[in-house]
Each structure stands twice: as C-alpha cells, then as structure tokens.
Design a protein around this motif. Structure first.
Motif, mmCIF file in Angstrom:
data_model
loop_
_atom_site.group_PDB
_atom_site.id
_atom_site.type_symbol
_atom_site.label_atom_id
_atom_site.label_comp_id
_atom_site.label_asym_id
_atom_site.label_seq_id
_atom_site.Cartn_x
_atom_site.Cartn_y
_atom_site.Cartn_z
ATOM 1 N N LEU A 1 0.821 -1.200 0.000
ATOM 2 C CA LEU A 1 0.000 0.000 0.000
ATOM 3 C C LEU A 1 0.868 1.269 0.000
ATOM 4 C CD1 LEU A 1 -2.692 -1.187 2.552
ATOM 5 C CD2 LEU A 1 -2.927 -1.051 0.069
ATOM 6 N N PRO A 2 1.662 1.449 -1.037
ATOM 7 C CA PRO A 2 2.587 2.584 -1.089
ATOM 8 C C PRO A 2 1.856 3.879 -1.427
ATOM 9 C CG PRO A 2 2.658 1.404 -3.152
ATOM 10 C CD PRO A 2 1.727 0.622 -2.249
ATOM 11 N N PRO A 3 2.537 5.025 -1.348
ATOM 12 C CA PRO A 3 1.922 6.305 -1.730
ATOM 13 C C PRO A 3 1.484 6.302 -3.192
ATOM 14 C CG PRO A 3 3.947 6.660 -0.499
ATOM 15 C CD PRO A 3 3.902 5.201 -0.814
ATOM 16 N N SER A 4 0.482 7.107 -3.501
ATOM 17 C CA SER A 4 -0.033 7.186 -4.876
ATOM 18 C C SER A 4 1.091 7.526 -5.850
ATOM 19 C CB SER A 4 -1.126 8.245 -4.967
ATOM 20 O OG SER A 4 -2.236 7.898 -4.172
ATOM 21 N N GLY A 5 1.101 6.838 -6.971
ATOM 22 C CA GLY A 5 2.098 7.072 -8.001
ATOM 23 C C GLY A 5 3.242 6.086 -7.967
ATOM 24 N N THR A 6 3.404 5.369 -6.852
ATOM 25 C CA THR A 6 4.529 4.444 -6.728
ATOM 26 C C THR A 6 4.445 3.297 -7.734
ATOM 27 O OG1 THR A 6 4.706 4.930 -4.357
ATOM 28 C CG2 THR A 6 5.787 2.942 -5.148
ATOM 29 N N VAL A 7 3.274 2.682 -7.840
ATOM 30 C CA VAL A 7 3.116 1.546 -8.755
ATOM 31 C C VAL A 7 3.294 2.010 -10.208
ATOM 32 C CG1 VAL A 7 1.546 -0.261 -9.558
ATOM 33 C CG2 VAL A 7 1.599 0.365 -7.136
ATOM 34 N N PHE A 8 2.738 3.160 -10.521
ATOM 35 C CA PHE A 8 2.871 3.692 -11.878
ATOM 36 C C PHE A 8 4.333 3.980 -12.207
ATOM 37 C CE2 PHE A 8 2.458 7.598 -14.706
ATOM 38 C CZ PHE A 8 2.241 6.857 -15.859
ATOM 39 N N GLY A 9 5.043 4.643 -11.280
ATOM 40 C CA GLY A 9 6.451 4.939 -11.502
ATOM 41 C C GLY A 9 7.286 3.677 -11.630
ATOM 42 N N ALA A 10 6.990 2.685 -10.776
ATOM 43 C CA ALA A 10 7.722 1.420 -10.831
ATOM 44 C C ALA A 10 7.452 0.692 -12.145
ATOM 45 C CB ALA A 10 7.336 0.532 -9.651
ATOM 46 N N PHE A 11 6.215 0.796 -12.640
ATOM 47 C CA PHE A 11 5.898 0.172 -13.928
ATOM 48 C C PHE A 11 6.706 0.807 -15.055
ATOM 49 C CE2 PHE A 11 3.581 0.672 -17.928
ATOM 50 C CZ PHE A 11 3.556 -0.646 -18.342
ATOM 51 N N LEU A 12 6.749 2.137 -15.092
ATOM 52 C CA LEU A 12 7.493 2.815 -16.152
ATOM 53 C C LEU A 12 8.961 2.412 -16.133
ATOM 54 C CD1 LEU A 12 6.008 6.444 -16.009
ATOM 55 C CD2 LEU A 12 5.468 4.625 -17.644
ATOM 56 N N MET A 13 9.559 2.432 -14.957
ATOM 57 C CA MET A 13 10.964 2.044 -14.846
ATOM 58 C C MET A 13 11.152 0.569 -15.186
ATOM 59 S SD MET A 13 12.864 3.886 -11.648
ATOM 60 C CE MET A 13 14.390 3.171 -12.242
ATOM 61 N N GLY A 14 10.296 -0.278 -14.629
ATOM 62 C CA GLY A 14 10.437 -1.714 -14.834
ATOM 63 C C GLY A 14 10.286 -2.115 -16.288
ATOM 64 N N TYR A 15 9.257 -1.563 -16.933
ATOM 65 C CA TYR A 15 9.063 -1.908 -18.338
ATOM 66 C C TYR A 15 10.222 -1.392 -19.177
ATOM 67 C CZ TYR A 15 7.403 -2.308 -23.064
ATOM 68 O OH TYR A 15 7.324 -2.641 -24.389
ATOM 69 N N GLY A 16 10.637 -0.153 -18.923
ATOM 70 C CA GLY A 16 11.735 0.423 -19.696
ATOM 71 C C GLY A 16 12.987 -0.429 -19.611
ATOM 72 N N ILE A 17 13.324 -0.892 -18.406
ATOM 73 C CA ILE A 17 14.508 -1.724 -18.221
ATOM 74 C C ILE A 17 14.347 -3.064 -18.932
ATOM 75 C CG2 ILE A 17 15.873 -2.984 -16.513
ATOM 76 C CD1 ILE A 17 15.259 -0.669 -14.559
ATOM 77 N N CYS A 18 13.192 -3.705 -18.740
ATOM 78 C CA CYS A 18 12.946 -4.994 -19.391
ATOM 79 C C CYS A 18 13.012 -4.881 -20.911
ATOM 80 C CB CYS A 18 11.586 -5.545 -18.966
ATOM 81 S SG CYS A 18 11.492 -6.088 -17.245
ATOM 82 N N ARG A 19 12.409 -3.832 -21.449
ATOM 83 C CA ARG A 19 12.378 -3.665 -22.904
ATOM 84 C C ARG A 19 13.783 -3.424 -23.457
ATOM 85 N NH1 ARG A 19 8.424 -2.217 -26.774
ATOM 86 N NH2 ARG A 19 9.459 -2.360 -28.807
ATOM 87 N N ILE A 20 14.579 -2.622 -22.771
ATOM 88 C CA ILE A 20 15.941 -2.362 -23.233
ATOM 89 C C ILE A 20 16.750 -3.650 -23.245
ATOM 90 C CG2 ILE A 20 18.131 -1.284 -22.558
ATOM 91 C CD1 ILE A 20 16.537 1.199 -21.776
ATOM 92 N N VAL A 21 16.594 -4.477 -22.203
ATOM 93 C CA VAL A 21 17.319 -5.744 -22.133
ATOM 94 C C VAL A 21 16.909 -6.658 -23.284
ATOM 95 C CG1 VAL A 21 17.626 -7.862 -20.803
ATOM 96 C CG2 VAL A 21 17.719 -5.645 -19.657
ATOM 97 N N VAL A 22 15.608 -6.832 -23.486
ATOM 98 C CA VAL A 22 15.121 -7.761 -24.509
ATOM 99 C C VAL A 22 15.491 -7.303 -25.913
ATOM 100 C CG1 VAL A 22 13.038 -8.714 -25.579
ATOM 101 C CG2 VAL A 22 13.239 -8.666 -23.106
ATOM 102 N N GLU A 23 15.537 -5.996 -26.124
ATOM 103 C CA GLU A 23 15.842 -5.482 -27.460
ATOM 104 C C GLU A 23 17.235 -5.895 -27.937
ATOM 105 O OE1 GLU A 23 14.286 -3.478 -29.845
ATOM 106 O OE2 GLU A 23 12.369 -3.747 -28.828
#
Length: 277
Positions: A201-223
């Motif tokens: 139950l983190p502060p608002s925006g945490t999950v969204f921010g983590a998604f942006l960072m997480g996806y960006g990192i995963c996509r760069i690796v897979v590319e």
C-alpha cells in the motif's frame, strides 16, 4: 548464417483458432480480450480491497477507456515512430489495422491520455487510476507477446543458443524466441514485482512509476536479443528504436517514484482486505 539443424522446432500454430464462414478469430485478438477481462477482475478486486470509491460499472468504463487508448495510441505510435514515410505516401493504410503495426509506447501514451480523461470525469485522482492500470498492464503485455509468438512475428536475432528457433518469416537463421523473453520479463516478472509493491500500500504514483521504470529496463534488455524492425534497423550502433523510446520511460518513472516517496502512505484498510490481488 547460423544453421537451422540444431534449432528447437517452432510449433507453427495456426494464428486463426476459429473460422466461421468468412469470419476469422485469431489468437492475437483473443489474447487482448483475455488480458482486458483479467484486468477488469483484478482492478475490481484491488479497488475493493483498497476501499476506493469505484463500483464495477466504473471499473468497466475504465477498461473501455484504456482499450480505446491502447488501440488508437498504439496504431498512431507505430505510424509516427516506425514507418512514417510509408504512411505519408499511403495515408489510407493508417486505418488498415488488420495488416498489423502497433507500438507499445504509442499505446502507453494513448492510455495515459484516456485514463486522465476517465479520472477527471469520475472525480478521482489521476495517480490513483494510474496505479490501478499500471498494476495490471503486465498481464496484457505478457499475453500479447505470446500472441506475437503464435503469429511468428517480432522474433529475435540470429543465435546459436540451444533453444533457438527457425521462424517461418525469419528465413533459415536460427533465432532467439524473443517474444517469450518479453512475455516473461514484461509479463510475469513485472506483474510479480508490481503485485508485491501494491501489497505494501505505497503512496499514490509508486506503482505507476515502478511500472514505467520496470518496463523500460525490461524492454531495453530484450531489445538486445530482438531483431529490429526491417524498415528502421538500428538507430545508433546496436541501439534500436524500442530502446530509444524506453529511455524516457525510465527517467519519467524515476521522477515519479521520487515524488511519490515524499507523499504520505494511504490509510491502511482492514486486515481482512490488506492483501489485494
């Protein structure tokens, strides 16, 4: 060219799982439908667990807004980011969605715009809606990549690893099944990470921010394993368009996380609902 003799046989599944007269129902479209359906139930459960002022009708409307954003933004993103010169010469082809061509990054922008409109219409904070949407997005991403694998598209670069495959549209080269890498990283792994974050139950925006960072990192690796789009190739050295578009996501995610860290945590719900899906 790497030999196909040591490849794992590509399953070569028919992209059409059902034919009814002239109608064709494809696995790729089914994956989208399953993803949206699962998103509805997960968001509904999380909204209830977090005691958010959302009923099932509002959750349904949110899914509809997101779906429109995904398809409209994804198509326009592909046109602008991946093949603009072709569509400038053939503008009517922009509407030929059955020929393929969707961009995740464009779909993300379209979804953000659509959910901002939804949040304002419902009188809810944008970050609350963004967290709900971000937490379930990996479900659709993972299923979508499985759909890409069934279609034999968006395959990987030539390789000699033991699990390489020869894709029908990829010539005789044995290639990385990069769609499956993406299904694992952007789908299963990212969903698990965001689920664990959501449980706290983190502060608002945490999950969204983590998604942006997480996806960006995963996509760069897979590319690094995925074959770049033929009409573009590499942008700089071995850097692809997908990697270039993912860098701003990581930066934006880091900024949002930093801002969220300064916010107070939301009120804890009852212990019986403290562990949302």
């Amino acid at each position: 060219m790497l030999s196909w003799l040591h490849a794992i046989p590509y399953p070569d599944i028919d992209p059409v799982f059902l034919r009814v007269g002239p109608l064709q129902f494809r696995w790729y479209g089914l994956m989208y439908l399953i993803g949206l359906t699962l998103a509805y139930f997960i968001i509904a459960a999380r909204a209830k667990a977090q005691k958010l002022p959302m009923n099932n009708d509002q959750v349904y409307d949110m899914i509809v807004y997101a779906a429109v954003g995904v398809f409209a933004g994804g198509r326009l993103g592909y046109v602008l980011f991946y093949n603009l010169s072709y569509y400038l010469e053939n503008p009517l082809k922009i509407f030929a969605v059955w020929e393929g061509g969707m961009s995740f990054h464009g779909g993300l922008i379209g979804t953000i715009v659509a959910l901002i409109l939804f949040a304002r219409r419902q009188g809810m904070t944008v970050l609350t809606i963004a967290d709900l949407a971000a937490g379930v997005t990996p479900v659709g991403l993972g299923l979508g990549r499985i759909g890409n694998f069934i279609n034999g598209e968006l395959y990987g670069r030539p390789t000699d690893v033991d699990w390489c495959m020869v894709f029908p549209a990829g010539g005789m080269a044995c290639r990385h099944p990069s769609q499956l890498y993406e299904a694992f990283l952007e789908g299963l792994l990212l969903f698990t990470v965001l689920w664990l974050i959501t449980r706290r139950l983190p502060p608002s925006g945490t999950v969204f921010g983590a998604f942006l960072m997480g996806y960006g990192i995963c996509r760069i690796v897979v590319e690094f394993f995925r074959e770049p789009d033929a009409q573009i190739g590499f942008i700089v050295g071995t850097i692809s368009m997908g990697q270039m578009l993912s860098i701003p996501m990581i930066v934006a995610g880091a900024v949002i996380l930093a801002i969220a860290a300064q916010r107070k945590r939301p009120l804890q719900p009852d212990s019986s609902t403290a562990a949302p899906l």
